[in-house]
Motif scaffolding. Sequence first.
Motif, PDB file in Angstrom:
ATOM      1  N   LYS A   1       0.866  -1.184   0.000  1.00  9.62           N
ATOM      2  CA  LYS A   1       0.000   0.000   0.000  1.00  9.62           C
ATOM      3  C   LYS A   1       0.895   1.223   0.000  1.00  9.62           C
ATOM      4  O   LYS A   1       2.059   1.148   0.385  1.00  9.62           O
ATOM      5  N   GLN A   2       0.325   2.378  -0.415  1.00 12.99           N
ATOM      6  CA  GLN A   2       1.092   3.617  -0.355  1.00 12.99           C
ATOM      7  C   GLN A   2       0.574   4.438   0.816  1.00 12.99           C
ATOM      8  O   GLN A   2      -0.617   4.549   1.045  1.00 12.99           O
ATOM      9  N   TRP A   3       1.507   4.986   1.571  1.00 14.28           N
ATOM     10  CA  TRP A   3       1.145   5.750   2.762  1.00 14.28           C
ATOM     11  C   TRP A   3       1.757   7.133   2.649  1.00 14.28           C
ATOM     12  O   TRP A   3       2.902   7.282   2.224  1.00 14.28           O
ATOM     13  N   LYS A   4       1.004   8.149   3.100  1.00 16.05           N
ATOM     14  CA  LYS A   4       1.568   9.487   3.197  1.00 16.05           C
ATOM     15  C   LYS A   4       1.927   9.715   4.662  1.00 16.05           C
ATOM     16  O   LYS A   4       1.054   9.782   5.507  1.00 16.05           O
TER      17      LYS A   4
ATOM     18  N   LYS B   1     -14.132  -9.714  12.959  1.00 18.59           N
ATOM     19  CA  LYS B   1     -15.040  -9.397  11.858  1.00 18.59           C
ATOM     20  C   LYS B   1     -15.846 -10.641  11.540  1.00 18.59           C
ATOM     21  O   LYS B   1     -15.323 -11.747  11.538  1.00 18.59           O
ATOM     22  N   ILE B   2     -17.143 -10.438  11.226  1.00 13.54           N
ATOM     23  CA  ILE B   2     -18.027 -11.574  11.012  1.00 13.54           C
ATOM     24  C   ILE B   2     -18.246 -11.761   9.521  1.00 13.54           C
ATOM     25  O   ILE B   2     -18.633 -10.831   8.819  1.00 13.54           O
ATOM     26  N   ASN B   3     -17.974 -12.992   9.062  1.00 18.61           N
ATOM     27  CA  ASN B   3     -18.129 -13.350   7.654  1.00 18.61           C
ATOM     28  C   ASN B   3     -19.302 -14.298   7.581  1.00 18.61           C
ATOM     29  O   ASN B   3     -19.230 -15.395   8.127  1.00 18.61           O
ATOM     30  N   MET B   4     -20.410 -13.886   6.942  1.00 17.81           N
ATOM     31  CA  MET B   4     -21.584 -14.760   6.948  1.00 17.81           C
ATOM     32  C   MET B   4     -22.045 -14.990   5.534  1.00 17.81           C
ATOM     33  O   MET B   4     -22.124 -14.052   4.741  1.00 17.81           O
ATOM     34  N   ARG B   5     -22.362 -16.260   5.208  1.00 17.70           N
ATOM     35  CA  ARG B   5     -22.905 -16.577   3.896  1.00 17.70           C
ATOM     36  C   ARG B   5     -24.274 -17.202   4.120  1.00 17.70           C
ATOM     37  O   ARG B   5     -24.450 -18.018   5.023  1.00 17.70           O
ATOM     38  N   PHE B   6     -25.221 -16.814   3.285  1.00 19.30           N
ATOM     39  CA  PHE B   6     -26.596 -17.273   3.494  1.00 19.30           C
ATOM     40  C   PHE B   6     -27.247 -17.457   2.154  1.00 19.30           C
ATOM     41  O   PHE B   6     -27.146 -16.590   1.287  1.00 19.30           O
TER      42      PHE B   6
ATOM     43  N   GLN C   1     -26.437 -21.665   5.801  1.00 19.75           N
ATOM     44  CA  GLN C   1     -25.801 -20.476   6.363  1.00 19.75           C
ATOM     45  C   GLN C   1     -24.511 -20.888   7.047  1.00 19.75           C
ATOM     46  O   GLN C   1     -24.460 -21.899   7.726  1.00 19.75           O
TER      47      GLN C   1
ATOM     48  N   LYS D   1     -21.268 -19.120   9.346  1.00 19.41           N
ATOM     49  CA  LYS D   1     -20.783 -17.923  10.030  1.00 19.41           C
ATOM     50  C   LYS D   1     -19.349 -18.162  10.447  1.00 19.41           C
ATOM     51  O   LYS D   1     -19.030 -19.204  11.017  1.00 19.41           O
TER      52      LYS D   1
ATOM     53  N   PHE E   1     -25.362  -9.284   8.746  1.00 21.19           N
ATOM     54  CA  PHE E   1     -24.031  -9.896   8.591  1.00 21.19           C
ATOM     55  C   PHE E   1     -23.714 -10.126   7.115  1.00 21.19           C
ATOM     56  O   PHE E   1     -22.610  -9.837   6.645  1.00 21.19           O
ATOM     57  N   VAL E   2     -24.703 -10.649   6.382  1.00 13.74           N
ATOM     58  CA  VAL E   2     -24.443 -10.951   4.970  1.00 13.74           C
ATOM     59  C   VAL E   2     -24.159  -9.661   4.211  1.00 13.74           C
ATOM     60  O   VAL E   2     -23.250  -9.589   3.379  1.00 13.74           O
TER      61      VAL E   2
ATOM     62  N   THR F   1     -20.620  -8.479   4.870  1.00 14.09           N
ATOM     63  CA  THR F   1     -19.574  -9.203   4.153  1.00 14.09           C
ATOM     64  C   THR F   1     -19.517  -8.755   2.694  1.00 14.09           C
ATOM     65  O   THR F   1     -18.437  -8.561   2.134  1.00 14.09           O
TER      66      THR F   1
ATOM     67  N   ARG G   1     -17.919  -5.265   2.252  1.00 17.88           N
ATOM     68  CA  ARG G   1     -16.469  -5.157   2.372  1.00 17.88           C
ATOM     69  C   ARG G   1     -15.807  -5.273   1.007  1.00 17.88           C
ATOM     70  O   ARG G   1     -14.753  -4.676   0.772  1.00 17.88           O
TER      71      ARG G   1
ATOM     72  N   ASN H   1      -0.553   5.999  -6.527  1.00 16.97           N
ATOM     73  CA  ASN H   1      -1.890   5.485  -6.809  1.00 16.97           C
ATOM     74  C   ASN H   1      -2.935   6.555  -6.491  1.00 16.97           C
ATOM     75  O   ASN H   1      -2.632   7.614  -5.949  1.00 16.97           O
TER      76      ASN H   1
ATOM     77  N   LYS I   1      -5.339   6.884  -4.451  1.00 19.68           N
ATOM     78  CA  LYS I   1      -5.562   7.285  -3.053  1.00 19.68           C
ATOM     79  C   LYS I   1      -4.576   8.363  -2.667  1.00 19.68           C
ATOM     80  O   LYS I   1      -4.921   9.392  -2.082  1.00 19.68           O
ATOM     81  N   MET I   2      -3.265   8.168  -3.036  1.00 19.64           N
ATOM     82  CA  MET I   2      -2.241   9.125  -2.652  1.00 19.64           C
ATOM     83  C   MET I   2      -2.443  10.443  -3.350  1.00 19.64           C
ATOM     84  O   MET I   2      -2.284  11.509  -2.761  1.00 19.64           O
TER      85      MET I   2
END
Lengths: 155, 149
Positions: free
Chosen positions: A54-57, A119-124, A131, A133, B50-51, B54, B57, B98, B100-101
Amino acid sequence: VAKTSLTSPPWPEAKLPDPVEEAKYHAEVVQKVNKMIATGQYGRLFAVVHFASKQWKITSEDLIMMDNVLEAECGDRIRMEKVLLVGADDFTLIGRPLLGKNLVRVEATVIEKTESWPKINMRFRKKHNYQRKKIITNPQTVLRINTIEIFPCLS
Amino acid sequence: MVLLSAPRWLRSRLTDRFWRVQEVLKYARHFRGRKNRCYKLAVRSVRRAFVKSTKARREKKRFLRALWVTRIEAASLEHGLKYSAFINNLLKSQVELNRKMIADLAIYEPKTFKSLAALAQRRREEGFLAALGDGKEPEGIFSRIVHHY
């Protein structure tokens, strides 16, 4: 032949400045900036660094958090080598694409190595009784940028 | 003597139903209406929440990139350049910042952004001149263009 609307192209004709004069001007500017760096007439420096994909300033006394593991213990000093840009109030040094290692020096210390919040990863899928989780905690590293230094090695 | 099966008066009863319900309801406390209180409604809302988070994200990355592009476009138009010309010429001058920068620099370091815009403009003009060439025709070609000497 008379001049019509199509004799010359519709865009304005661009003229580049004289290359000899330009080279002189460039040398002057480079010398000025070198002198400024050597005498230390800059205030706070900022740098754009490519780190952890990643690029950071960053400036000095800055905190950075990366979403991955660094193979260094807490309290280790790290030198960041891929510097893309360094700037102060009156001048900026733009790298193409990177600046030389004898020009800039960015030092950082590893402060903390933790995990992220869960962090919650849920598929349904509806009507199929499906489902899943999953709770994900990514490892994170916190770095503090100690100093950014530049050296008068411009040419 | 050893009793191999449990007697009938021993029942296994659920004793921590309250805490199992609270585990779900704690994620629904800030919802609107009865779904922040009633378990049956809350289970469905929490599952959908929740779904959605995800999936969001993955879309956040697209959304943020579009935001940076809009900001860079606005900033480069202030300096008289379009976004396409700006980015194209920056890449041709081997500057690999990039989006963002560049967006952050445009917000917090206006002088640096101005110098980047000037660099892109200069590279653009050089590109035009290189493409237009000398204005002479290639040799060995017979054409209908009239030359006035």
